[in-house]
Write an enzyme that holds these catalytic residues in place. Structure first.
Site: not given
Length: 180
Positions: A40, A42, A117
């Site tokens: 992911t 962020n 995310e």
């Protein structure tokens, strides 16, 4: 764990979507890639994203390299990560890709900070901490849930990814691919 509600994706985009925005990619908690196998990116929770209920969303995103000095920074878990600001991304990695975005507290991990995310549905060759991420949130998949096992969390994330791909294949959603 609360049971996962059925997801119904409308054929046409409905208000308040799309939500167009951008954020600079920050280091996270080191869980997406390392622990879950689902990387992911962020980004800060903007005022627009903060207005949305916690949960999982689908949309489009693309990375934009930043012309800044590269540097190693220490993550909250003590690991150093290299911020190359997206300067190592290849041309084919600068296209617009589908994304599944989690906005919330991640109750499985007992987060104390609300996060955004983004799982970009593409396999990248290098990290891109510090790059800008432009996005168009196109709709909501489900509310944020808690899980009793990591395997259940991973299974739900993978289902979110499949729903994202299916939703964005609809013509009314596809046309936004070029608008960010």
């Amino acid at each position: 764990m609360t049971s996962r509600p059925e997801t119904k994706i409308p054929d046409e985009i409905t208000s308040p979507y799309p939500i167009i925005g951008a954020g600079t990619i920050e280091s996270g908690f080191g869980r997406g890639s390392a622990e879950l196998g689902i990387p992911t990116a962020n980004i800060p929770v903007t005022s627009e994203l903060n207005k949305l209920e916690t949960g999982i969303y689908y949309g489009w995103c693309r990375l934009v390299p930043r012309n800044q000095e590269c540097a190693a920074k220490q993550r909250s878990d003590g690991k150093k990560v290299y911020f190359n600001n997206g300067t190592k991304l290849a041309d084919d990695e600068l296209e617009t890709f589908p994304m599944a975005m989690s906005i919330g507290w991640n109750p499985f991990y007992n987060n104390e900070t609300k996060t955004a995310e983004v799982h970009i549905i593409h396999k990248f060759r290098e990290n891109f901490y510090g790059a800008d991420l432009r996005y168009a949130v196109m709709g909501h998949i489900r509310p944020e849930l808690n899980y009793t096992t990591k395997e259940a969390l991973i299974a739900d994330i993978n289902k979110d990814i499949e729903i994202t791909k299916d939703a964005l294949s609809k013509p009314s959603y596809e046309k936004y691919r070029t608008k960010i």
